[in-house]
Design a protein around this motif. Structure first.
Motif, PDB file in Angstrom:
ATOM      1  N   GLU A  39       0.822  -1.215   0.000  1.00  0.00           N
ATOM      2  CA  GLU A  39       0.000   0.000   0.000  1.00  0.00           C
ATOM      3  C   GLU A  39       0.862   1.274   0.000  1.00  0.00           C
ATOM      4  O   GLU A  39       0.532   2.253  -0.648  1.00  0.00           O
ATOM      5  CB  GLU A  39      -0.935  -0.045   1.217  1.00  0.00           C
ATOM      6  CG  GLU A  39      -2.271   0.638   1.074  1.00  0.00           C
ATOM      7  CD  GLU A  39      -2.922   0.572  -0.310  1.00  0.00           C
ATOM      8  OE1 GLU A  39      -2.923  -0.504  -0.971  1.00  0.00           O
ATOM      9  OE2 GLU A  39      -3.437   1.625  -0.752  1.00  0.00           O
ATOM     10  N   GLY A  40       1.986   1.225   0.712  1.00  0.00           N
ATOM     11  CA  GLY A  40       2.882   2.393   0.770  1.00  0.00           C
ATOM     12  C   GLY A  40       3.454   2.723  -0.607  1.00  0.00           C
ATOM     13  O   GLY A  40       3.596   3.891  -0.974  1.00  0.00           O
ATOM     14  N   TYR A  41       3.775   1.672  -1.364  1.00  0.00           N
ATOM     15  CA  TYR A  41       4.312   1.857  -2.722  1.00  0.00           C
ATOM     16  C   TYR A  41       3.250   2.517  -3.597  1.00  0.00           C
ATOM     17  O   TYR A  41       3.503   3.484  -4.302  1.00  0.00           O
ATOM     18  CB  TYR A  41       4.708   0.487  -3.270  1.00  0.00           C
ATOM     19  CG  TYR A  41       5.240   0.466  -4.697  1.00  0.00           C
ATOM     20  CD1 TYR A  41       6.586   0.739  -4.959  1.00  0.00           C
ATOM     21  CD2 TYR A  41       4.417   0.134  -5.771  1.00  0.00           C
ATOM     22  CE1 TYR A  41       7.085   0.688  -6.263  1.00  0.00           C
ATOM     23  CE2 TYR A  41       4.905   0.084  -7.076  1.00  0.00           C
ATOM     24  CZ  TYR A  41       6.242   0.360  -7.312  1.00  0.00           C
ATOM     25  OH  TYR A  41       6.731   0.308  -8.606  1.00  0.00           O
ATOM     26  N   ARG A  42       2.024   1.993  -3.517  1.00  0.00           N
ATOM     27  CA  ARG A  42       0.922   2.552  -4.323  1.00  0.00           C
ATOM     28  C   ARG A  42       0.687   4.029  -3.958  1.00  0.00           C
ATOM     29  O   ARG A  42       0.586   4.891  -4.823  1.00  0.00           O
ATOM     30  CB  ARG A  42      -0.359   1.740  -4.076  1.00  0.00           C
ATOM     31  CG  ARG A  42      -1.556   2.194  -4.908  1.00  0.00           C
ATOM     32  CD  ARG A  42      -2.848   1.523  -4.452  1.00  0.00           C
ATOM     33  NE  ARG A  42      -2.773   0.075  -4.531  1.00  0.00           N
ATOM     34  CZ  ARG A  42      -3.022  -0.628  -5.639  1.00  0.00           C
ATOM     35  NH1 ARG A  42      -3.386  -0.017  -6.740  1.00  0.00           N
ATOM     36  NH2 ARG A  42      -2.909  -1.939  -5.648  1.00  0.00           N
ATOM     37  N   LYS A  43       0.640   4.297  -2.675  1.00  0.00           N
ATOM     38  CA  LYS A  43       0.350   5.678  -2.232  1.00  0.00           C
ATOM     39  C   LYS A  43       1.472   6.638  -2.615  1.00  0.00           C
ATOM     40  O   LYS A  43       1.217   7.762  -3.043  1.00  0.00           O
ATOM     41  CB  LYS A  43       0.160   5.709  -0.713  1.00  0.00           C
ATOM     42  CG  LYS A  43      -1.212   5.219  -0.312  1.00  0.00           C
ATOM     43  CD  LYS A  43      -1.520   5.595   1.133  1.00  0.00           C
ATOM     44  CE  LYS A  43      -2.907   5.130   1.515  1.00  0.00           C
ATOM     45  NZ  LYS A  43      -2.963   4.503   2.832  1.00  0.00           N
ATOM     46  N   THR A  44       2.720   6.183  -2.453  1.00  0.00           N
ATOM     47  CA  THR A  44       3.860   7.035  -2.811  1.00  0.00           C
ATOM     48  C   THR A  44       3.823   7.352  -4.301  1.00  0.00           C
ATOM     49  O   THR A  44       4.040   8.494  -4.716  1.00  0.00           O
ATOM     50  CB  THR A  44       5.185   6.321  -2.451  1.00  0.00           C
ATOM     51  OG1 THR A  44       5.173   6.063  -1.057  1.00  0.00           O
ATOM     52  CG2 THR A  44       6.393   7.174  -2.792  1.00  0.00           C
ATOM     53  N   LEU A  45       3.536   6.319  -5.101  1.00  0.00           N
ATOM     54  CA  LEU A  45       3.482   6.534  -6.549  1.00  0.00           C
ATOM     55  C   LEU A  45       2.347   7.475  -6.940  1.00  0.00           C
ATOM     56  O   LEU A  45       2.536   8.369  -7.763  1.00  0.00           O
ATOM     57  CB  LEU A  45       3.257   5.197  -7.259  1.00  0.00           C
ATOM     58  CG  LEU A  45       4.500   4.464  -7.722  1.00  0.00           C
ATOM     59  CD1 LEU A  45       4.093   3.097  -8.232  1.00  0.00           C
ATOM     60  CD2 LEU A  45       5.248   5.212  -8.811  1.00  0.00           C
ATOM     61  N   ILE A  46       1.180   7.276  -6.353  1.00  0.00           N
ATOM     62  CA  ILE A  46       0.052   8.160  -6.688  1.00  0.00           C
ATOM     63  C   ILE A  46       0.423   9.599  -6.347  1.00  0.00           C
ATOM     64  O   ILE A  46       0.219  10.506  -7.147  1.00  0.00           O
ATOM     65  CB  ILE A  46      -1.253   7.739  -5.960  1.00  0.00           C
ATOM     66  CG1 ILE A  46      -1.772   6.416  -6.519  1.00  0.00           C
ATOM     67  CG2 ILE A  46      -2.338   8.833  -6.101  1.00  0.00           C
ATOM     68  CD1 ILE A  46      -3.014   5.870  -5.829  1.00  0.00           C
ATOM     69  N   ARG A  47       1.028   9.798  -5.180  1.00  0.00           N
ATOM     70  CA  ARG A  47       1.408  11.151  -4.777  1.00  0.00           C
ATOM     71  C   ARG A  47       2.428  11.738  -5.755  1.00  0.00           C
ATOM     72  O   ARG A  47       2.278  12.855  -6.231  1.00  0.00           O
ATOM     73  CB  ARG A  47       1.974  11.118  -3.344  1.00  0.00           C
ATOM     74  CG  ARG A  47       2.315  12.495  -2.788  1.00  0.00           C
ATOM     75  CD  ARG A  47       2.635  12.432  -1.286  1.00  0.00           C
ATOM     76  NE  ARG A  47       3.550  11.341  -0.962  1.00  0.00           N
ATOM     77  CZ  ARG A  47       4.885  11.452  -1.008  1.00  0.00           C
ATOM     78  NH1 ARG A  47       5.442  12.567  -1.344  1.00  0.00           N
ATOM     79  NH2 ARG A  47       5.643  10.421  -0.692  1.00  0.00           N
ATOM     80  N   GLN A  48       3.448  10.944  -6.100  1.00  0.00           N
ATOM     81  CA  GLN A  48       4.490  11.466  -6.986  1.00  0.00           C
ATOM     82  C   GLN A  48       3.946  11.711  -8.408  1.00  0.00           C
ATOM     83  O   GLN A  48       4.228  12.746  -9.020  1.00  0.00           O
ATOM     84  CB  GLN A  48       5.675  10.504  -7.039  1.00  0.00           C
ATOM     85  CG  GLN A  48       6.766  11.044  -7.965  1.00  0.00           C
ATOM     86  CD  GLN A  48       8.040  10.223  -7.944  1.00  0.00           C
ATOM     87  OE1 GLN A  48       8.355   9.576  -6.940  1.00  0.00           O
ATOM     88  NE2 GLN A  48       8.780  10.238  -9.045  1.00  0.00           N
ATOM     89  N   ILE A  49       3.176  10.760  -8.926  1.00  0.00           N
ATOM     90  CA  ILE A  49       2.683  10.910 -10.307  1.00  0.00           C
ATOM     91  C   ILE A  49       1.678  12.060 -10.376  1.00  0.00           C
ATOM     92  O   ILE A  49       1.677  12.842 -11.330  1.00  0.00           O
ATOM     93  CB  ILE A  49       2.080   9.578 -10.825  1.00  0.00           C
ATOM     94  CG1 ILE A  49       3.166   8.500 -10.886  1.00  0.00           C
ATOM     95  CG2 ILE A  49       1.442   9.771 -12.200  1.00  0.00           C
ATOM     96  CD1 ILE A  49       2.661   7.110 -11.243  1.00  0.00           C
ATOM     97  N   ALA A  50       0.826  12.186  -9.355  1.00  0.00           N
ATOM     98  CA  ALA A  50      -0.149  13.286  -9.347  1.00  0.00           C
ATOM     99  C   ALA A  50       0.580  14.622  -9.291  1.00  0.00           C
ATOM    100  O   ALA A  50       0.260  15.556 -10.048  1.00  0.00           O
ATOM    101  CB  ALA A  50      -1.093  13.152  -8.157  1.00  0.00           C
ATOM    102  N   GLN A  51       1.576  14.710  -8.441  1.00  0.00           N
ATOM    103  CA  GLN A  51       2.344  15.948  -8.308  1.00  0.00           C
ATOM    104  C   GLN A  51       3.020  16.296  -9.637  1.00  0.00           C
ATOM    105  O   GLN A  51       3.063  17.454 -10.047  1.00  0.00           O
ATOM    106  CB  GLN A  51       3.397  15.720  -7.217  1.00  0.00           C
ATOM    107  CG  GLN A  51       4.092  16.973  -6.772  1.00  0.00           C
ATOM    108  CD  GLN A  51       4.858  16.714  -5.463  1.00  0.00           C
ATOM    109  OE1 GLN A  51       4.339  16.090  -4.539  1.00  0.00           O
ATOM    110  NE2 GLN A  51       6.078  17.183  -5.397  1.00  0.00           N
ATOM    111  N   HIS A  52       3.496  15.266 -10.315  1.00  0.00           N
ATOM    112  CA  HIS A  52       4.134  15.453 -11.619  1.00  0.00           C
ATOM    113  C   HIS A  52       3.096  15.917 -12.655  1.00  0.00           C
ATOM    114  O   HIS A  52       3.312  16.873 -13.396  1.00  0.00           O
ATOM    115  CB  HIS A  52       4.782  14.124 -12.013  1.00  0.00           C
ATOM    116  CG  HIS A  52       5.714  14.226 -13.166  1.00  0.00           C
ATOM    117  ND1 HIS A  52       6.631  13.253 -13.458  1.00  0.00           N
ATOM    118  CD2 HIS A  52       5.856  15.169 -14.129  1.00  0.00           C
ATOM    119  CE1 HIS A  52       7.306  13.603 -14.533  1.00  0.00           C
ATOM    120  NE2 HIS A  52       6.857  14.757 -14.969  1.00  0.00           N
ATOM    121  N   ALA A  53       1.933  15.251 -12.664  1.00  0.00           N
ATOM    122  CA  ALA A  53       0.872  15.623 -13.618  1.00  0.00           C
ATOM    123  C   ALA A  53       0.420  17.064 -13.374  1.00  0.00           C
ATOM    124  O   ALA A  53       0.283  17.861 -14.313  1.00  0.00           O
ATOM    125  CB  ALA A  53      -0.317  14.661 -13.473  1.00  0.00           C
TER     126      ALA A  53
END
Ligand SMILES: [Fe+2]
Ligand SMILES: [Fe+2]
Length: 323
Positions: A39-53
């Motif tokens: 879950e931590g991997y998923r959440k970290t990725l969502i945060r990073q990809i959203a911030q990038h988008a």
């Protein structure tokens, strides 16, 4: 190293799943949307990809401000293509976040409500047309340093999106540099305009790599997961080493009296970064934060009818096709 095979018939055992996930990362293979992930991997990725988008979409604004005032048809066509590319980057990235279960409209709401961030650099205003060139050269240049290693990120959809994004970013950087070279061959006023823009953007561009490594608590975790490949300070150094010779060719001075080549390390040393400024801008108090978010909010609200109409049309179309 290969991952141990999973017994598909057995009930899911979290520790076996985690072992397989760790083995996939250790082998340098990709995690795909269908794969189990912590879950931590998923959440970290969502945060990073959203911030990038969000950065790609908000990043359209400072340059978009010059579309109607471009000095020639050629410059307008180039700038229009560049700003459209940034919209495309935002779309690929929101699509990558959706593969992790995020909802695009929800991400936009979080951006507008200040619950998710975007790159601090886009909170500075573009005062002259030289800013368009400097953004291409320095801001897209810094984005390239950050994003090329992400083409090897452990999450498949993110890594694949980055390959195309990086190709377009390199066009962005070259168009900026070419614009600046043209201005530097122009009048003394044009040269002064370029130098002024470099003076304003150099330090904020160094801040694009984020806080220093000893003040970047999430970095180690992201590197262990293969989401991030190099530390903030490593990437910042790479960017400085790349930019100094380019500034020399251009004939501009980078506004840092401490900038000097260190023959022992083979790197350029540079002065102290004003981290308080980064904190101020990231926490919403930069020169253009309020304006950027207000414009994104009105784009969402004023264009809601387009999404409604397109959704209604798609439903109707599916119903007709099903008859
Ligand atoms: Fe971009
Ligand atoms: Fe770009």
């Amino acid at each position: 190293m290969s991952a141990p095979p999973l017994d598909r018939a057995a009930p899911p055992d979290e520790s076996a799943l985690l072992r397989q996930f760790d083995a996939t990362i250790a082998a340098g293979h990709r995690i795909e949307p269908r794969d189990w992930m912590p879950e931590g991997y998923r959440k970290t990725l969502i945060r990073q990809i959203a911030q990038h988008a969000h950065s790609e979409i908000i990043g359209m604004q400072p340059e978009g401000d010059w579309l109607l005032a471009a000095p020639s048809l050629r410059r307008k066509a180039i700038l229009l293509a560049k700003v459209q590319d940034e919209a495309g980057h935002g779309m690929y990235l929101y699509a990558a976040a959706e593969t992790l279960g995020a909802d695009r409209a929800d991400l936009t709401d979080k951006l507008i409500e200040g619950r998710q961030k975007y790159s601090s650099i886009f909170n500075y205003p573009t005062l002259t047309y030289a800013d368009v060139g400097v953004i291409g050269w320095l801001v897209d240049g810094a984005a390239i340093c950050n994003q090329v290693p992400l083409c090897r990120s452990s999450y498949g959809p993110y890594a694949r999106a980055m390959i195309r994004v990086c190709k377009e970013e390199s066009f962005h950087q070259r168009q900026g540099y070419e614009l600046l070279l043209t201005m530097m061959r122009g009048t003394p006023e044009q040269r002064a305009m370029v130098q002024d823009a470099v003076d304003r953007w150099w330090w904020p561009s160094l801040m694009m790599f984020g806080p220093p490594d000893d003040d970047s608590p999430n970095s180690a975790r992201s590197m262990a997961w293969g989401i991030k490949r190099h530390s903030n300070d490593e990437l910042r150094q790479r960017y400085v080493d790349m930019s100094v010779p380019q500034a020399e060719i251009l004939g501009v001075t980078l506004p840092d009296p401490d900038l000097a080549y260190d023959a022992e390390t083979g790197h350029y040393r540079f002065g102290a970064i004003d981290w308080d400024e980064l904190k101020r801008v990231i926490s919403g108090n930069g020169p253009a934060n309020a304006e950027r978010i207000a414009r994104r909010r009105s784009a969402r609200d004023d264009n809601a009818w387009v999404i409604e109409a397109a959704t209604a049309y798609a439903v109707k179309h599916t119903e007709v096709a099903a008859r």
